[in-house]
Motif scaffolding. Sequence first.
Motif, PDB file in Angstrom:
ATOM      1  N   GLU A 116       0.828  -1.205   0.000  1.00  0.00           N
ATOM      2  CA  GLU A 116       0.000   0.000   0.000  1.00  0.00           C
ATOM      3  C   GLU A 116       0.863   1.256   0.000  1.00  0.00           C
ATOM      4  OE1 GLU A 116      -4.127  -1.222   2.332  1.00  0.00           O
ATOM      5  OE2 GLU A 116      -2.657   0.113   3.278  1.00  0.00           O
ATOM      6  N   THR A 117       0.367   2.271  -0.674  1.00  0.00           N
ATOM      7  CA  THR A 117       0.980   3.592  -0.628  1.00  0.00           C
ATOM      8  C   THR A 117      -0.095   4.603  -0.258  1.00  0.00           C
ATOM      9  OG1 THR A 117       2.670   3.076  -2.278  1.00  0.00           O
ATOM     10  CG2 THR A 117       2.119   5.387  -1.984  1.00  0.00           C
ATOM     11  N   GLN A 198      -5.063   9.461   1.121  1.00  0.00           N
ATOM     12  CA  GLN A 198      -5.724   8.539   0.210  1.00  0.00           C
ATOM     13  C   GLN A 198      -4.868   7.289   0.042  1.00  0.00           C
ATOM     14  OE1 GLN A 198      -5.922  10.047  -3.766  1.00  0.00           O
ATOM     15  NE2 GLN A 198      -7.202   8.361  -4.527  1.00  0.00           N
ATOM     16  N   VAL A 199      -5.426   6.126   0.350  1.00  0.00           N
ATOM     17  CA  VAL A 199      -4.723   4.867   0.144  1.00  0.00           C
ATOM     18  C   VAL A 199      -4.852   4.491  -1.328  1.00  0.00           C
ATOM     19  CG1 VAL A 199      -4.571   2.439   0.773  1.00  0.00           C
ATOM     20  CG2 VAL A 199      -5.173   4.137   2.515  1.00  0.00           C
ATOM     21  N   LEU A 200      -3.728   4.365  -2.005  1.00  0.00           N
ATOM     22  CA  LEU A 200      -3.728   4.063  -3.431  1.00  0.00           C
ATOM     23  C   LEU A 200      -3.702   2.556  -3.652  1.00  0.00           C
ATOM     24  CD1 LEU A 200      -1.095   6.661  -4.700  1.00  0.00           C
ATOM     25  CD2 LEU A 200      -3.580   6.933  -4.590  1.00  0.00           C
ATOM     26  N   PRO A 201      -4.459   2.085  -4.630  1.00  0.00           N
ATOM     27  CA  PRO A 201      -4.333   0.670  -5.011  1.00  0.00           C
ATOM     28  C   PRO A 201      -2.891   0.363  -5.424  1.00  0.00           C
ATOM     29  CG  PRO A 201      -6.231   1.686  -6.067  1.00  0.00           C
ATOM     30  CD  PRO A 201      -5.429   2.788  -5.439  1.00  0.00           C
ATOM     31  N   VAL A 202      -2.522  -0.879  -5.313  1.00  0.00           N
ATOM     32  CA  VAL A 202      -1.136  -1.271  -5.590  1.00  0.00           C
ATOM     33  C   VAL A 202      -0.720  -0.879  -6.990  1.00  0.00           C
ATOM     34  CG1 VAL A 202       0.456  -3.207  -5.795  1.00  0.00           C
ATOM     35  CG2 VAL A 202      -1.190  -3.147  -3.932  1.00  0.00           C
ATOM     36  N   ASP A 203      -1.567  -1.091  -7.999  1.00  0.00           N
ATOM     37  CA  ASP A 203      -1.171  -0.791  -9.369  1.00  0.00           C
ATOM     38  C   ASP A 203      -0.981   0.698  -9.590  1.00  0.00           C
ATOM     39  OD1 ASP A 203      -3.869  -0.349  -9.029  1.00  0.00           O
ATOM     40  OD2 ASP A 203      -4.419  -0.947 -11.057  1.00  0.00           O
ATOM     41  N   VAL A 204      -1.860   1.523  -8.943  1.00  0.00           N
ATOM     42  CA  VAL A 204      -1.707   2.973  -9.043  1.00  0.00           C
ATOM     43  C   VAL A 204      -0.439   3.428  -8.327  1.00  0.00           C
ATOM     44  CG1 VAL A 204      -2.708   5.205  -8.445  1.00  0.00           C
ATOM     45  CG2 VAL A 204      -4.174   3.342  -9.243  1.00  0.00           C
ATOM     46  N   ALA A 205      -0.164   2.823  -7.159  1.00  0.00           N
ATOM     47  CA  ALA A 205       1.046   3.188  -6.417  1.00  0.00           C
ATOM     48  C   ALA A 205       2.294   2.868  -7.236  1.00  0.00           C
ATOM     49  CB  ALA A 205       1.084   2.426  -5.089  1.00  0.00           C
ATOM     50  N   GLN A 206       2.291   1.742  -7.923  1.00  0.00           N
ATOM     51  CA  GLN A 206       3.441   1.386  -8.742  1.00  0.00           C
ATOM     52  C   GLN A 206       3.610   2.351  -9.900  1.00  0.00           C
ATOM     53  OE1 GLN A 206       2.513  -2.675  -9.720  1.00  0.00           O
ATOM     54  NE2 GLN A 206       3.446  -3.495  -7.861  1.00  0.00           N
TER      55      GLN A 206
END
Length: 210
Positions: A116-117, A198-206
Motif C-alpha cells: 500500500e501507498t 488517500q490509500v492508493l491501489p497497488v497498481d496505481v502506487a506502482q
Amino acid sequence: MPTHYQAASEPSHFAQRFGLACEPGGSIVRPGQQGLFVRRPRADDAARDALSRFQIAPGRWGLIPLFSKDGQDLDTHEARGETAFAERNFYQPWKRGHRCVILADALFQAGAGAGETVRVSRSDGHPLALAGLWNGWRSPAGECVESFALLTFGMPGNPEQRRTAILRDAWIDDWLHCPVEETAAYLRPYADDKLVRQVLPVDVAQLRAA
C-alpha cells in the motif's frame, strides 16, 4: 517518512508565495534525485540578490555533509528535528540557519498493508510547504553541489512514528528568517482536518513510483 513526493506543478505558487519565477513541472522526486527548494539568498549571492528575501535552487534530495568525500552519502534524506542540531550529518546546516522550503503537491508514504501507498495532500488543493535543511558541498573537482533533507518529528508517545514537518502558510517567511534557536518551534503537527490521506491501489502506487 515519505518514499517520494510530487513537486509543485504550478509556477503561480512560487510567484505568489515568494515572488520567484520558475517552471517546476510537477515531477516525482525520490531520495537521490533532484528537486527544487526555496531558501534565503546565499551569503555569497548577496550582491545579486540584495533586494530578494528568497532564492530558488535545485538540489539533491539527500543532504551531502561538508565532510563527505564523494557526495554519495546514504540515509541523509531525513533529518530528525529532535536531534539534527547534534547529528554529524546535519548540525552544520542547522547551526548556520540553512533552512529551506520544498513545495509539494503530494507526499507518498508506505501504508499499513503490504504494497500500500498513502498519498497525502492539502484539502484545499494548495501545495504542502515542507520544512528542510540545505547544504552546499564542494566536490573534489571544485564543483559546488547543493542538496537538502526533509525535517521530521516523532509523534507524542511514539517517537518512531515519524511525520514530515509541514509548515503553515503564515510560518513560511518566519521559518526561513528566524534565529537558529527558534528553529525547533516550527516542527509541529499540521492540522489533520486540512490534509487528505488517500490509500492508493497497488497498481496505481506502482505507476506513481515509476
